[in-house]
Write an enzyme that holds these catalytic residues in place. Structure first.
Site: not given
Ligand code: ZN
Length: 638
Positions: A153-154, A288, A293, A317-318, A321, A340, A398, A406, A592
């Site tokens: 996850q970058c 989690p 995307e 949504h994805e 992207h 977003e 972050d 969004y 999650r």
């Molecule tokens: Zn998004």
């Protein structure tokens, strides 16, 4: 007071020059050198929990007078650097520059021809245990508990902890992925392998070289890989789903009806899908987070597979992207709303198109507005992070992450749709996505392009003149609230009122709950009903009413975690013992944090022993971040 970044003046005069450094969250000198191609040769070592190999960066020489290339790194081991195959001097800074990591400065050998258009750097590198981009799962954290698993996850600035790079969305590069693993691999490109089987040593499994190519330039944050015990099934003419073999059939059923319809709906709004195939990787149950995307392969939470096709909006949504974010990327995380906000906007347009009614998009927007209220309440109305364009100099992007880009971004675009009228606005959408296709864009370019597009339309130009851009861009707090169609939300509130009346005055109420009450509802409407009941003062809902609701509405047997987790939370709040054991069972299947957190919080308060037993039993199943979060809950409610 409004402080306008100097770059706006530059952007207004035309396309942004690559000599401009627009991104404050990178240490790379990307105004002098620009990565055009990246090849990553990696071996996945599950035993040592690291990636090791060589990264080749082809860099365009923009300055022609710079012998230094500065790259982003974070917690990496670099063991050698070559420039055009000649050994090059390099230096990792002595200390970290928080929160951006350790810059790697490569000095090009005297023999390197600076008049050449490109230089290729080859860097031998390994990740370390502090890598922030990789999650290594033990077999216990996967669903069949047989094999280890890894995924990356970058976003936003974690690619630099995988390999040295210009870790900014303002630089886009094509990619070649060569990844050796004992288990199947996916990466964010089109597959060109696997090949070159090598038998394992000392009884270990053999490995294959999994290869992928991405010919559309993409930013470093979209670099992605996953490897584990995964299999695939078709979910449309250009789509497959990948997941653990045991979950494959259920995942296929979940997505096969809607995926192609969504792609076609998006294509009608923007233009044809660019990435050839659109696929979904459903991550293991301990994942989690929600989703990511990554090009070609969306990484999705397993809770999307709910057995009722009611959470496919995550896919809308994805998928969106693929245009907003992946093809047209924000130039820096300060302009994250361009990723977003546009994606929320397209997602809701797809939902409206598929349902054939704007009611569904407005219902989704009403839920979104609630999320915006929560985010603004959390930061405070004057906070920098509640601006459409926050100032992120010296900040970790972050930390700024919230619903603001969004939902405020969505409201901004929705405003233009209403202001200009949908027919005119719909002509601008493909124009914008064509103008910045395969490029990075900032808010000032968005503004200039919009004004330019309508410059010869007197009526539209006059309307746009009235837009208070500074307030939209830089004022903290709420945007003006749009006039949403509340039809679907009102149904939820009306039914909640009936339950409240029944709970508070059983004798006077003539309400007889039955399946008919929610017959035409979406699962999200049930979510809104349940959240409304959770927020009633004095929690009037009784255990008997929870049982009645569970059986009448089928909530107790639902596989939809969005829905059932809200139902259990309401049940726990109402001291309905009938939901305690099912809650404990759910907490052994879902990792999650969105669901784990509220369920443990309630279960600890109602039946601490059961909560403790549940946690001990599932401790190894949870992701370390999730495990730590639950431990804190136990301390807090000690
Ligand atoms: Zn998004």
């Amino acid at each position: 007071m409004v402080i306008r970044p100097a770059s706006e003046a530059v952007a207004k005069t035309g396309a942004a020059s690559m000599r401009q450094r627009r991104d404050p969250n990178t240490l790379a000198n990307y105004n002098e050198w620009h990565t055009t191609h990246t090849t990553t040769d990696f071996v996945i070592d599950f035993g040592a929990r690291r990636l090791k190999g060589t990264v080749h960066l082809t860099l365009e020489n923009l300055a022609k007078d710079s012998r230094e290339i500065v790259l982003d790194t974070s917690f990496l081991e670099v063991s050698s650097v070559r420039a055009n195959d000649e050994t090059a001097e390099y230096q990792l800074a002595a200390s970290r520059v928080e929160p951006y990591g350790t810059p790697l400065t490569v000095s090009l050998p005297a023999t390197t021809d600076l008049t050449a258009s490109h230089v290729t750097l080859s860097i031998d590198v390994a990740t370390t245990k502090d890598c922030t981009a990789l999650q290594w799962l033990t077999p216990a954290q996967t669903s069949n508990k047989k094999h280890p698993y890894i995924f990356s996850q970058c976003q936003a600035i974690h690619a630099r902890s995988l390999f040295p790079c210009q870790d900014t969305p303002d630089v886009k590069s094509t990619f070649t992925f060569n990844i050796r693993s004992p288990l199947p691999v996916l990466a964010s490109g089109l597959p060109t392998g696997p090949k070159d089987f090598r038998p394992g040593e000392d009884g270990k499994s053999g490995t294959l070289l999994y290869t992928f190519h991405q010919s559309i330039p993409m930013p470093s944050y979209l670099f992605a890989l996953a490897s584990g015990d995964i299999a695939s099934a078709s979910i449309g003419p250009r789509s497959t789903v990948w997941t653990g073999p045991e979950e494959l059939t259920a995942s296929q059923w979940e997505f096969e009806e809607d995926t192609e319809a969504y792609i076609q709906a998006a294509e009608k709004i923007v233009y044809p899908y660019a990435w050839t195939t659109y696929n979904v990787l459903v991550l293991p149950p301990s994942f989690p987070y929600g989703g990511m995307e990554n090009p070609v392969y969306t990484f999705a939470t397993p809770t999307v597979v709910s057995g009722d096709r009611q959470n496919v909006d995550v896919i809308a949504h994805e998928l969106s992207h693929s245009w907003s974010g992946n093809l047209v990327s924000n130039a820096s995380w300060e302009h994250f709303w361009l990723n977003e906000g546009w994606t929320e906007y397209l997602e809701r347009r797809i939902i409206a198109a598929v349902h054939g009614s704007d009611q569904y998009r407005d219902f989704s927007a009403i839920i979104g507005w609630k999320a915006l209220e929560d985010s603004i309440a959390q930061f405070g109305e004057d906070h920098n992070f509640t601006k459409l364009i926050p100032d992120l100099k010296g900040k970790d992007p972050d930390d700024a992450f919230s619903s603001v880009p969004y939902e405020k971004g969505f409201v901004f675009l929705h405003h233009f749709e209403k202001l200009l009228g949908i027919d005119k606005w719909d002509k601008f959408i493909p124009h914008y996505f064509t103008t910045f296709k395969q490029k990075s864009v900032d808010s000032y370019e968005f503004k200039a392009t919009l004004l330019d597009f309508f410059a010869n339309d007197a009526d539209a130009a006059k309307k746009l003149q009235k837009v208070d851009w500074d307030t939209w861009f830089y004022a903290p707090g709420f945007p003006p609230k749009p006039d949403f169609d509340t039809t679907l939300a009102d149904q939820c509130y009306a039914l909640a009122d009936k339950w409240q009346a029944l709970a508070e005055n059983h004798k006077k109420s003539d309400f007889k709950p039955s399946a008919k009450d929610i017959e035409s509802w979406t699962a999200n409407q049930s979510v809104v009903l349940l959240e409304r009941l959770q927020s009633l003062p004095n929690h009037p809902i009784t255990p008997e009413l929870i049982s009645l609701m569970g059986s009448a509405y089928g909530y107790e047997s639902s596989k939809n975690v969005e829905l059932v987790s809200r139902f259990y939370t309401l049940g726990l709040m109402s001291r309905a013992e009938s939901v305690y054991k099912p809650t404990a069972e759910l907490l052994g299947k879902v990792g999650r944090m969105k669901f784990v957190r509220p369920l443990y919080r309630q279960l600890i308060m109602r039946d601490r022993k059961l909560a403790e037993r549940t946690f001990e039993k599932n401790r190894d199943f949870y992701h370390p971040i999730c495990r730590g979060m639950v431990e804190k809950l136990f301390e807090k409610h000690a």
